[in-house]
Design an enzyme around this catalytic site. Structure first.
Site, PDB file in Angstrom:
ATOM      1  N   GLN A  25       0.823  -1.215   0.000  1.00  0.00           N
ATOM      2  CA  GLN A  25       0.000   0.000   0.000  1.00  0.00           C
ATOM      3  C   GLN A  25       0.859   1.267   0.000  1.00  0.00           C
ATOM      4  OE1 GLN A  25      -3.030  -1.456   3.301  1.00  0.00           O
ATOM      5  NE2 GLN A  25      -3.805   0.333   2.231  1.00  0.00           N
ATOM      6  N   HIS A  26       0.227   2.356  -0.397  1.00  0.00           N
ATOM      7  CA  HIS A  26       0.705   3.728  -0.188  1.00  0.00           C
ATOM      8  C   HIS A  26       1.848   4.181  -1.101  1.00  0.00           C
ATOM      9  CE1 HIS A  26      -1.653   3.131   3.378  1.00  0.00           C
ATOM     10  NE2 HIS A  26      -0.721   2.456   4.019  1.00  0.00           N
TER      11      HIS A  26
ATOM     12  N   ASP B 275      -2.047  -4.865  -0.309  1.00  0.00           N
ATOM     13  CA  ASP B 275      -1.697  -6.169   0.231  1.00  0.00           C
ATOM     14  C   ASP B 275      -2.523  -6.524   1.462  1.00  0.00           C
ATOM     15  OD1 ASP B 275      -0.448  -4.206   1.769  1.00  0.00           O
ATOM     16  OD2 ASP B 275       1.536  -5.124   1.687  1.00  0.00           O
TER      17      ASP B 275
END
Length: 498
Positions: free
Chosen positions: A79-80, A242
């Site tokens: 992520q991110h 994820d």
């Protein structure tokens, strides 16, 4: 043979899993390692091209007939991460990852421009944190304005793999909620936050269309088929972050259980049918990748911490359990605050790690490794209490991630959290969840009224040999150790975050 392919783009490796949903077995899996470019200022970056090379390497390890059997693909991704892409599809800069803390100045500026942390939570359901995508976008604009003006698309790591394989430029709600730009209650981009991050408007024009998690977003192109050895025309599901894919891969798609992932980072999350916004900002009010919501706690130092200590003490993976078992629960008073790369929860992006309570009895390899394992677990255990405060109750913890391979760690989680721990036979977590999401999408596209909870229940099985219950004999030791951990954290936090 017919299979669904799950791809997980992690921090340390990329993994592929081919799952035969009729035989209900994983028929092939492979992985390729990835490196992270770090520095002492908090940088943590990867090259997007390295992801593609890793995907090619992993897939080429799988026999051709199995690759050819793929009839749907789902992609999980860390992520991110921020992937800025120009109009021709070129990635403009190294990808800042979830664990990059070099953007704290941008976090502070965005928060101030929005009118404070409380206003950010009002607009999006989340505070702005260094791990999220929004401050990375402002960082690129501040530090590389020449590249920022060329940015045509904002992508997250799994979105970029979707784009390379299919040409689709979309984002699903789960991963989008981790940008810090989405109004998680309404499931739409927050115009106020987007404008605050970039008043000039480029960001607003670069954000992709948001799509539902059971959507078929496209098909493998001829060019991608040739490069990666996949069947041309294979449909792709949306995929997701994820953690969202791990929720599917651990059956956490209905209320009543917690999933704890002991990976490089540590996460704890649950399922909710409504948005769960934490006004204190400790629990992330993420959307899920199944149509629901996924309140989540994230720490940045889980197996990362134990790996560093193992390297320091020259302890191999096969020695982990034997070493940890050489010290008792609570490590005889030794306490580790494992913030080696800063920390997200608690919000200490500049923090460093600390070891407290050394004495003549506990200065051993076993005590230091156990205390590090326990410190990483205490950091996640905080989330159990916080989720309970927000009304999320659970009867069990489903454990996944690399740390779940340790019998000592599994027992410590059960004892520290006071809940039974379940480990599944299908322990692939995010990659398996991505495969199941692809199966869901495929069945929905074929006109079947498939439910993701039914699919998860049909394809996931408990592993009795690796599942454990809390040991009452450790309760007092861990209660004392938890008190020491919290006291150390409360006392030292202002000193650590400098």
């Amino acid at each position: 043979m017919n299979t669904v392919l799950g791809i997980d783009l992690g921090t340390q490796s990329l993994k592929v899993v081919f799952y035969d949903d009729h035989a209900r077995e994983i028929v092939a899996s492979a992985s390729a390692p990835l490196d992270v470019d770090r520095d002492s200022a908090g940088k943590a970056e990867q090259r997007a091209e390295d992801w593609l090379q890793a995907l090619e390497t992993a897939l080429r390890q799988v026999p051709g007939p199995i690759r050819d059997s793929a009839r749907a693909i789902g992609i999980s991704g860390q992520q991110h991460g921020f992937v800025p892409v120009d109009a021709e599809g070129n990635v403009l800069a190294p990808v800042k990852l979830w664990c990059d803390t070099a953007t704290q100045a941008q976090v502070d500026a965005i928060t101030a421009d929005a009118g404070g942390r409380e206003r950010c939570i009002e607009w999006t359901g989340l505070p702005v944190l260094a791990g999220y995508t929004a401050p990375k976008i402002r960082w690129l604009a501040d530090n590389h304005p020449d590249l920022y003006v060329r940015m045509a698309h904002v992508m997250l790591p799994h979105d970029y793999l979707n784009y390379v394989l299919s040409g689709a430029i979309v984002m699903e709600y789960g991963d989008a909620s981790g940008t810090g730009l989405l109004d998680v209650r309404e499931r739409c981009w927050s115009e106020r936050m987007v404008t605050t991050v970039d008043p000039g408007g480029r960001l607003a024009s670069a954000l992709p269309e948001l799509v539902a998690a059971d959507t078929m977003i496209g098909r493998v192109t001829a060019a991608a088929a040739e490069r990666f050895g996949l069947p041309e025309g294979t449909p792709l599901s949306t995929g997701g972050g994820d953690n969202m894919m791990a929720a599917i891969g651990t059956g956490n798609v209905s209320a009543g259980k917690l999933t704890m992932s002991l990976g490089t980072s540590g996460t704890l999350f649950a399922h909710s049918d409504t948005a769960v916004v934490d006004e204190a900002g400790n629990i992330a009010a993420f959307c899920g990748s199944t149509g629901g919501w996924m309140p989540l706690l994230c720490t940045m130092n889980c197996t990362l911490a134990t790996e560093l200590v193992k390297q320091l003490l020259d302890i191999g993976n096969d020695q982990f359990d034997d070493t940890v078992s050489g010290a008792p629960a609570g490590a005889d008073g030794l306490t580790v605050l494992p913030f080696f790369t800063g920390e997200r929860t608690p919000d200490l992006p500049r923090a460093s790690a600390s070891v407290l309570g050394l004495n003549a009895q506990n200065t051993t390899r076993a005590h230091l490794l156990r205390a590090t394992m326990e410190g990483a677990t205490f950091a996640i255990r905080f989330g159990v209490d916080e989720l309970s405060r927000l009304g999320i109750q659970a009867q069990e913890i489903v454990l996944t991630g690399g740390g779940a391979n340790s019998a000592e760690w599994r027992q410590a989680v059960a004892d520290i959290c006071g809940l039974p721990v379940t480990v599944l036979l299908q322990d692939e977590g995010a990659s398996f969840g991505a495969a199941l999401q692809a199966l869901w999408m495929l069945e929905r596209s074929e006109g079947r009224d498939s439910d993701i909870a039914d699919i998860a229940a049909a394809h996931l099985q408990r592993c009795p040999e690796r599942s454990v219950a809390p040991n009452p004999g450790t309760a007092d030791a861990y209660a004392a150790a938890w008190t020491r951990y919290r006291k150390a954290l409360d006392t030292l936090a202002p000193l650590l975050d400098t």
